[in-house]
Design a protein around this motif. Structure first.
Motif, PDB file in Angstrom:
ATOM      1  N   ARG A 108       3.461 -72.813 -75.221  1.00  0.00           N
ATOM      2  CA  ARG A 108       2.525 -71.677 -75.265  1.00  0.00           C
ATOM      3  C   ARG A 108       2.453 -71.052 -76.655  1.00  0.00           C
ATOM      4  N   PHE A 109       3.612 -70.873 -77.285  1.00  0.00           N
ATOM      5  CA  PHE A 109       3.695 -70.175 -78.570  1.00  0.00           C
ATOM      6  C   PHE A 109       4.603 -70.966 -79.512  1.00  0.00           C
ATOM      7  N   PRO A 110       4.061 -72.001 -80.154  1.00  0.00           N
ATOM      8  CA  PRO A 110       4.897 -72.868 -80.993  1.00  0.00           C
ATOM      9  C   PRO A 110       5.701 -72.093 -82.040  1.00  0.00           C
ATOM     10  N   LYS A 111       6.978 -72.405 -82.100  1.00  0.00           N
ATOM     11  CA  LYS A 111       7.941 -71.873 -83.070  1.00  0.00           C
ATOM     12  C   LYS A 111       8.247 -70.381 -82.920  1.00  0.00           C
ATOM     13  N   LEU A 112       7.629 -69.691 -81.976  1.00  0.00           N
ATOM     14  CA  LEU A 112       7.874 -68.248 -81.809  1.00  0.00           C
ATOM     15  C   LEU A 112       9.330 -67.978 -81.445  1.00  0.00           C
ATOM     16  N   LEU A 113       9.825 -68.668 -80.438  1.00  0.00           N
ATOM     17  CA  LEU A 113      11.185 -68.431 -79.973  1.00  0.00           C
ATOM     18  C   LEU A 113      12.203 -68.758 -81.060  1.00  0.00           C
ATOM     19  N   LYS A 114      12.003 -69.873 -81.745  1.00  0.00           N
ATOM     20  CA  LYS A 114      12.916 -70.259 -82.826  1.00  0.00           C
ATOM     21  C   LYS A 114      12.944 -69.190 -83.920  1.00  0.00           C
ATOM     22  N   MET A 115      11.773 -68.670 -84.256  1.00  0.00           N
ATOM     23  CA  MET A 115      11.701 -67.655 -85.298  1.00  0.00           C
ATOM     24  C   MET A 115      12.401 -66.369 -84.849  1.00  0.00           C
ATOM     25  N   ILE A 116      12.153 -65.930 -83.642  1.00  0.00           N
ATOM     26  CA  ILE A 116      12.764 -64.699 -83.143  1.00  0.00           C
ATOM     27  C   ILE A 116      14.292 -64.841 -83.083  1.00  0.00           C
TER      28      ILE A 116
END
Length: 103
Positions: A90-98
Motif C-alpha cells: 500500500r505504502f512502499p518504504k513507509l514502514l521502513k522509513m518510520i
C-alpha cells in the motif's frame, strides 16, 4: 473464541497507519514485531513488562484495526505478526522509513 477484525490490504489507509504509529508505545510494539520475523505473543511484544493487560490489548486492537498486525489465537495466547508485506504494497518504504528513526 475471539474474532479479530483485520482490514483487507486495500482497506488499509495512510491516516490509519500513521494514527496508530503516532503513539510511542504502539511504535515500540511494531518495532519489536519488525525485528522478530516470527509471531509474538502480546506480552512478548509489550514495550513495558508492567503494562496492564487491558492497555496492551487496546494497543493491539488499534494496530490490528489499522492493518499493521495480524492476530491469531493459539491455545490461550494471542499471536501477532507484522503485516509488513501488506503495508509495503500500500505504502512502499513507509514502514521502513518510520522504523529507521530513533525514538
Amino acid at each position: 473464541m475471539a474474532q479479530f477484525v483485520h482490514p483487507a490490504r486495500e482497506e488499509i489507509t495512510l491516516a490509519g497507519v500513521l494514527g496508530a504509529l503516532a503513539d510511542p508505545m504502539r511504535l515500540r510494539i511494531v518495532k519489536s514485531l519488525a525485528t522478530q520475523k516470527d509471531c509474538m505473543s502480546c506480552t512478548e511484544a509489550a514495550p513495558c513488562p508492567d503494562m496492564a493487560k487491558s492497555t496492551l490489548s487496546n494497543h493491539f486492537r488499534i494496530l490490528r484495526e489499522a492493518g499493521l498486525v495480524r492476530t491469531s489465537k493459539q491455545g490461550v495466547q494471542h499471536r501477532n505478526v507484522l503485516r509488513e508485506e501488506d503495508i509495503n504494497a500500500r505504502f512502499p518504504k513507509l514502514l521502513k522509513m518510520i522504523l529507521s528513526f530513533p525514538e
